[in-house]
Enzyme design. Structure first.
Site, mmCIF file in Angstrom:
data_model
loop_
_atom_site.group_PDB
_atom_site.id
_atom_site.type_symbol
_atom_site.label_atom_id
_atom_site.label_comp_id
_atom_site.label_asym_id
_atom_site.label_seq_id
_atom_site.Cartn_x
_atom_site.Cartn_y
_atom_site.Cartn_z
ATOM 1 N N ASP A 59 2.074 -1.668 4.984
ATOM 2 C CA ASP A 59 1.605 -0.560 5.816
ATOM 3 C C ASP A 59 0.101 -0.475 5.584
ATOM 4 O O ASP A 59 -0.363 0.200 4.667
ATOM 5 C CB ASP A 59 2.319 0.736 5.430
ATOM 6 C CG ASP A 59 1.998 1.872 6.377
ATOM 7 O OD1 ASP A 59 2.112 1.674 7.593
ATOM 8 O OD2 ASP A 59 1.609 2.955 5.897
ATOM 9 N N ALA A 86 0.868 -1.189 0.000
ATOM 10 C CA ALA A 86 0.000 0.000 0.000
ATOM 11 C C ALA A 86 0.897 1.229 0.000
ATOM 12 O O ALA A 86 1.272 1.730 1.050
ATOM 13 C CB ALA A 86 -0.932 -0.015 1.207
ATOM 14 N N SER A 87 1.227 1.747 -1.177
ATOM 15 C CA SER A 87 2.384 2.625 -1.327
ATOM 16 C C SER A 87 2.120 4.125 -1.238
ATOM 17 O O SER A 87 2.959 4.862 -0.735
ATOM 18 C CB SER A 87 3.055 2.346 -2.681
ATOM 19 O OG SER A 87 3.478 1.016 -2.765
ATOM 20 N N PRO A 96 1.195 7.931 -0.398
ATOM 21 C CA PRO A 96 1.704 8.790 -1.474
ATOM 22 C C PRO A 96 3.161 8.531 -1.862
ATOM 23 O O PRO A 96 3.630 9.106 -2.836
ATOM 24 C CB PRO A 96 1.546 10.193 -0.887
ATOM 25 C CG PRO A 96 1.716 9.990 0.581
ATOM 26 C CD PRO A 96 1.066 8.669 0.878
ATOM 27 N N CYS A 122 -0.823 3.129 11.342
ATOM 28 C CA CYS A 122 -0.733 4.378 12.102
ATOM 29 C C CYS A 122 -1.907 4.458 13.071
ATOM 30 O O CYS A 122 -2.493 5.515 13.284
ATOM 31 C CB CYS A 122 -0.704 5.589 11.170
ATOM 32 S SG CYS A 122 -2.119 5.724 10.055
#
Length: 484
Positions: free
Chosen positions: A194, A125-126, A128, A247
């Site tokens: 992520d 999940a790259s 930005p 996060c």
């Protein structure tokens, strides 16, 4: 001030470690985040970057877990995102905690000989692109980095940041992250997941992040995270490492997800303790060795990082999909490769590095990372490597992204014109540069040349004698640039 749902406070109080204080947690959530950046070592060393920024009087405080990362203080009138150095990719504005996952993934590979290992890495999940570009820097632009993003609009942002930062060994995909275990089974040496999450740790930069928090939403997204981590684990080679990060702070989205994958593959999953990843890391470590970073511990965003080692192969859940047809690129033959290589060398003193293959699509020449060849036909890719040049009636026309990606391959500087700050600003705003404003520049027409700032390429101009004609792509032209 941050708006925090009382139900969230009740929920998280039951999970807060005994050595931490709830009042301190709430106080930390109400404090603004410190500004932080990561120096892009694909373009400049940390010492050289600090020297470059002396004129702006920036002050740097090292981030303990990332030697390229710093908390910064500067004059309030400055906007780092609008300065030339940011536009040209010398640094990335990145939250300190988000630098942890790439460091955890590569902490055993941070050596100068990583080029010999040339790993194949997946970033699930790259966008930005903060962690993707950090991974590329840790990999020294070697090997292959496949960067995936599910949102089509964010793929464009991802590509723009990859280009700006001089990343050249990537292939971009646009899929739901749960397809990789099926399509690219056991293909990767290392994987960063992520994961999309509830974002509880972001409340210091988004005061509404916890305003409408609901436990049902957390439970729902955890089911997606389970699918993603299992897919990533299937795509990982035996002996490889997977970093799972979020996060957010709830164990439902963190520890529980890691325990889920261990329960699914108890003989193959091994948790790697991160308590020695950096000095004082143990302050944020769980009993399993996960990093559960509460915002008050390091005065940062809340974050979770777990590292998983795949001890043995696991069964494939689905049959191998059919090969993808109609791959639009073909390998350049020796004559074609030599022709474009001669153009680059003669015009810009650029040598094509050995770790690339020259590919052709219609009248376009591209450079693909050599390691990508084993992925042809396995799935559809949005973008592979970078466009090198277009074919003209007589010769070639280099692409801006190639100049940026191959900046380290310039043999000498006699085809490079160094600009001062005001001239660099003019160039980035799409304007031509009068040659009489550049000290020591021969006014005799010289054709295509590279312009640079801080000795790092900005793009291509055509030296017409009295002026340098700006060839910056229209989509990269800036309306506002800080002049200081």
């Amino acid at each position: 001030m941050a708006q925090i749902n009382p139900d969230y406070l009740t929920h998280i109080a039951s999970e807060l470690p005994e050595h931490l204080n709830m009042d301190e947690f709430i106080a930390a959530c109400h404090r603004p985040l410190r500004k932080s950046i990561r120096v892009n070592t694909l373009k400049i060393t940390v010492d050289d970057f600090k020297q470059v920024m002396n004129s702006k009087e920036w002050k740097f405080e090292p981030i303990p877990w990332c030697k390229e990362g710093f908390w910064i203080t500067h004059d309030d009138s400055q906007q780092p995102g609008n300065c030339v150095e940011h536009i040209q990719g010398l640094f990335y504005i990145q939250e300190a905690s988000s630098m942890l996952p790439p460091q955890a993934l590569f902490n055993e590979l941070l050596t100068d000989d990583i080029g010999q290992q040339a790993p194949i890495v997946l970033d699930v999940a790259s966008a930005p692109g903060s962690k993707t570009t950090q991974l590329a820097a840790l990999m020294h632009n070697q090997g292959l980095l496949i960067a995936n993003e599910y949102s089509s609009s964010r793929v464009k942002i991802l590509h723009a940041n990859i280009q700006r930062m001089g990343v050249n060994q990537t292939a971009l995909t646009h899929f739901d992250g749960n397809v990789f275990g099926e399509y690219l089974y056991e293909k990767f040496d290392a994987i960063l997941l992520d994961a999309p999450c509830g974002g509880e740790g972001t409340v210091r930069k988004d005061v509404n992040a916890l305003k409408n928090w609901q436990l049902d939403d957390v439970t729902e997204i955890a089911e997606t995270q389970k699918q993603l981590i299992e897919s990533a684990f299937l795509a990982l080679k035996p002996g490889g490492s997977l970093v799972y990060s979020t996060c957010t702070l709830s164990q439902i989205e963190n520890q529980h997800i890691c325990h889920y994958i261990q329960q699914q593959y108890p003989d193959s999953v091994e948790f790697i303790a991160l308590n020695h990843l950096f000095e004082n890391a143990e302050k944020a470590c769980t009993s399993e060795g996960f990093l559960h970073v509460w915002p008050q511990i390091f005065d940062s965003e809340g974050f979770f990082v777990a590292k998983i080692h795949k001890k043995t192969s696991v069964p494939r859940l689905k049959k191998c999909p059919k090969q993808q047809r109609n791959f639009p690129f073909v390998s350049a033959n020796e004559k074609q490769t030599n022709a474009v290589a001669e153009y680059l060398l003669k015009t810009f003193n650029i040598i094509i590095p050995e770790q690339f293959n020259v590919m052709i699509r219609d009248e376009e020449y591209w450079l693909f990372p050599a390691k990508f060849s084993q992925f042809i036909g396995l799935m559809r890719f949005q973008r592979i490597g970078f466009k090198l040049a277009d074919v003209l009636k007589k010769g070639f026309k280099v692409k801006h992204e190639a100049i940026i990606a191959l900046s380290d391959s310039i043999e000498n500087q006699d085809r490079v014109i160094e600009l001062n700050r005001q001239q660099a600003i003019e160039f980035l705003m799409g304007r031509d540069i009068p040659t009489n404003e550049i000290i020591g520049l021969d006014v005799k027409p010289a054709g295509e040349m590279i312009v640079s700032f801080h000795n790092k390429p900005l793009g291509v101009v055509k030296h017409l004698g009295h002026r340098l004609k700006n060839n910056l792509p229209r989509e990269l032209v800036k309306d506002k640039i800080e002049t200081k």
